[in-house]
Scaffold this active site. Structure first.
Site, short mmCIF file in Angstrom:
data_model
loop_
_atom_site.label_atom_id
_atom_site.label_comp_id
_atom_site.label_asym_id
_atom_site.label_seq_id
_atom_site.Cartn_x
_atom_site.Cartn_y
_atom_site.Cartn_z
N THR A 120 0.82 -1.21 0.00
CA THR A 120 0.00 0.00 0.00
C THR A 120 0.85 1.26 0.00
OG1 THR A 120 -1.55 1.28 1.36
CG2 THR A 120 -0.10 -0.23 2.52
N TYR A 144 -1.95 0.34 10.05
CA TYR A 144 -2.14 -0.35 8.77
C TYR A 144 -0.88 -0.24 7.92
CZ TYR A 144 -3.60 -0.95 3.92
OH TYR A 144 -3.67 -1.34 2.61
#
Length: 345
Positions: A120, A144
């Site tokens: 990501t 995250y």
């Protein structure tokens, strides 16, 4: 030695994974999907075999590897909502980092030396320059992003002392649906802006929230690089082809190199749907950077990847069409159930 042609796709019943599985199936790959279906849907797996399982269940994972003869793993299974990770960090480190470790241990023990990892842009945190290059500092600002970066470190360290070759694909903001209508987002509690805006346009939600209007951007709302899910899926097929041809390990951005603000996205959804809907301006969420846009030169030069849907309006239209189809199918199912209940009574 046995010819090994099967590809394992973890999280292949999810939004992005299912689009990749479809493209792999259409390209002739023999696919096995391993998914606990906590957020994915079995009906989204259009090719190959679906095995229900969790990456935390390492015994079952070893059984699957022993039963099949994989030569490559594509790893999607993860928790992925950045604001949620701030309030539930241990769950994110367990599902994202620990389970990647489980998978790598299994790959190492079973001699699987090719892996494509779903990472990501959150690993960059607040980029100092946009568009952001793969060589930029990685300084994630939420659990995250940190859990994904730790998984990248696991891959790099294992690759340094073994024959493992990998492609790490750092996604920017994924949206859209298969233009043929086969697949799209199927989760009910969506968090993606374009999906949420389309839901508001279709009256599935009464309003849409803008989280932050005081970012240092031209209109005060956050800027993101939105990539169509079908283009992202084709990047995985290109990465698989690259590894099978003997390519070296790579870290590559997946985006278009163009950013759109939250307000711009909302304006385009309203214009395309020809529907107005209430928008509520609220405070920023924890862990949200102001602007993140990809430099995608490397993926195009190394993998020969060329996007086909590089257009915000195209992404929005495909999402609207998919959501309208889902809405129609849901209404038809409700009518059928009502008719059946009436007949039974």
């Amino acid at each position: 030695m046995m010819d090994r042609k099967k590809v394992l796709v973890t999280g292949g019943a999810g939004y992005i994974g299912s689009h990749v599985v479809q493209q792999l199936g259409e390209a002739g790959y023999d696919v096995v999907v391993y998914d606990n279906c906590s957020t994915g849907s079995p009906t989204a797996v259009l090719y190959g075999e679906l095995i229900r399982g969790d990456l935390a269940d390492i015994d079952k994972l070893y059984q699957v590897f022993a039963q099949h003869h994989f030569d490559t793993v594509l790893h999607f299974a993860a928790s992925l909502i950045a604001p949620e990770s701030v309030s539930r960090p241990l769950e994110y480190y367990a599902n994202n980092t620990r389970n990647t470790l489980n998978l790598l241990r299994c790959c190492s023990a079973m001699g699987v030396n090719q892996l494509i990892f779903s990472s990501t842009a959150a690993v960059y945190g607040e980029p100092k320059e946009n568009p952001v290059r793969e060589t930029a500092e990685t300084a994630p600002i939420n659990p995250y992003g940190r859990s994904k970066l730790m998984s990248e470190w696991l891959l790099r360290d294992q690759g340094a002392i073994s024959s493992l070759r990998y492609v790490i694909l750092r996604y920017f903001n994924v949206a859209g649906a298969d233009p043929r209508g086969n697949l799209g987002s199927m989760v009910e509690d969506a968090t993606q802006l374009i999906r949420l805006a389309c839901d508001a346009a279709l009256r599935r939600r009464s309003k849409l929230n803008i989280f932050g209007t005081d970012f240092p951007t031209p209109d005060g709302t956050a800027i993101r690089d939105y990539i169509h899910v079908e283009d992202l899926a084709s990047a995985h097929v290109a990465a698989l082809r690259y590894l099978k041809q003997g390519g070296e390990s790579q870290v590559l951005n997946c985006g278009y190199g163009r950013g759109h603000s939250v307000q711009q996205v909302i304006d385009r959804v309203r214009a395309i749907a020809q529907v107005d809907f209430p928008v509520i301006k609220t405070d920023r969420r924890p862990g949200d950077p102001a602007s993140v846009v990809a430099c995608a030169d490397r993926i195009q030069s190394i993998l020969g990847w060329r996007p086909l849907y590089d257009d915000l309006d195209t992404i929005i239209r495909s999402t609207l069409e998919w959501e309208m189809r889902r809405k129609t199918e849901s209404l038809n199912q409700q009518r059928s159930l009502s008719l059946a209940m009436s007949a039974a009574s």
